[in-house]
Design a protein around this motif. Structure first.
Motif, short mmCIF file in Angstrom:
data_model
loop_
_atom_site.label_atom_id
_atom_site.label_comp_id
_atom_site.label_asym_id
_atom_site.label_seq_id
_atom_site.Cartn_x
_atom_site.Cartn_y
_atom_site.Cartn_z
N ASN A 1 0.98 -1.10 -0.05
CA ASN A 1 0.05 -0.19 0.05
C ASN A 1 1.07 0.87 -0.34
OD1 ASN A 1 0.87 -0.27 2.49
ND2 ASN A 1 -1.35 -0.16 3.59
N ASP A 2 2.00 1.43 -0.68
CA ASP A 2 2.98 2.45 -0.50
C ASP A 2 3.16 2.49 -1.31
OD1 ASP A 2 4.90 4.27 -0.51
OD2 ASP A 2 6.33 2.54 0.21
N HIS A 3 2.12 3.76 -1.64
CA HIS A 3 1.67 4.26 -3.27
C HIS A 3 2.43 5.71 -3.65
CE1 HIS A 3 -1.48 1.93 -3.45
NE2 HIS A 3 -2.18 2.29 -2.38
N ARG A 4 4.31 5.64 -3.22
CA ARG A 4 4.70 6.79 -3.20
C ARG A 4 4.45 6.80 -5.38
NH1 ARG A 4 10.13 5.70 -1.38
NH2 ARG A 4 9.13 3.76 -0.72
N ASP A 5 4.89 7.62 -5.92
CA ASP A 5 5.72 7.89 -7.25
C ASP A 5 6.77 7.54 -7.60
OD1 ASP A 5 2.39 9.00 -7.84
OD2 ASP A 5 4.00 11.08 -7.63
N ASP A 6 7.12 7.51 -5.99
CA ASP A 6 9.10 7.49 -6.48
C ASP A 6 9.31 5.50 -5.65
OD1 ASP A 6 12.04 6.99 -7.35
OD2 ASP A 6 11.98 8.98 -6.36
N ARG A 7 9.32 5.26 -6.40
CA ARG A 7 9.31 3.54 -6.01
C ARG A 7 10.87 4.14 -4.46
NH1 ARG A 7 11.11 0.93 -2.16
NH2 ARG A 7 11.41 -1.21 -2.18
#
Length: 98
Positions: A16-22
């Motif tokens: 559920n980590d929805h950051r644009d930059d992984r």
């Protein structure tokens, strides 16, 4: 002249980590492994530890495979001066541990 090697490593992250930059730095260091089975064992141990704590709930995690760019002075500088993403050639989710 031989080409610089690239390497394959394995890691994991929250589903559920929805950051644009992984690969952006979050303050929590990543843990990397030489093979998928070592990463999977560590992740399953983490799940057991979390589930054994009263009141804690496991959140699904992605088991990930990354390949680095060929190692060069420029790539090392990019890694040191930027983030892990500057050093990643390819990225693949290989499993989700629910």
């Amino acid at each position: 002249m031989s080409q610089s090697p690239s390497y394959t490593f394995y890691t994991y992250s929250l589903v559920n980590d929805h950051r644009d930059d992984r690969w952006a730095y979050t303050g929590i260091p990543g843990i990397f492994f030489n093979d998928a089975e070592s990463a999977r064992r560590d992740l399953l141990e983490l799940r057991r530890d979390v589930e054994s704590e009263q009141g804690c709930k496991w959140s699904p995690m992605r088991l990930e495979k990354i390949e680095t760019l060929p190692v060069s002075k420029e790539c090392i500088l990019a890694l040191l001066n930027s983030d892990m993403g500057a050093f990643v050639k390819s990225y693949e989710v290989i499993d989700v541990i629910d």
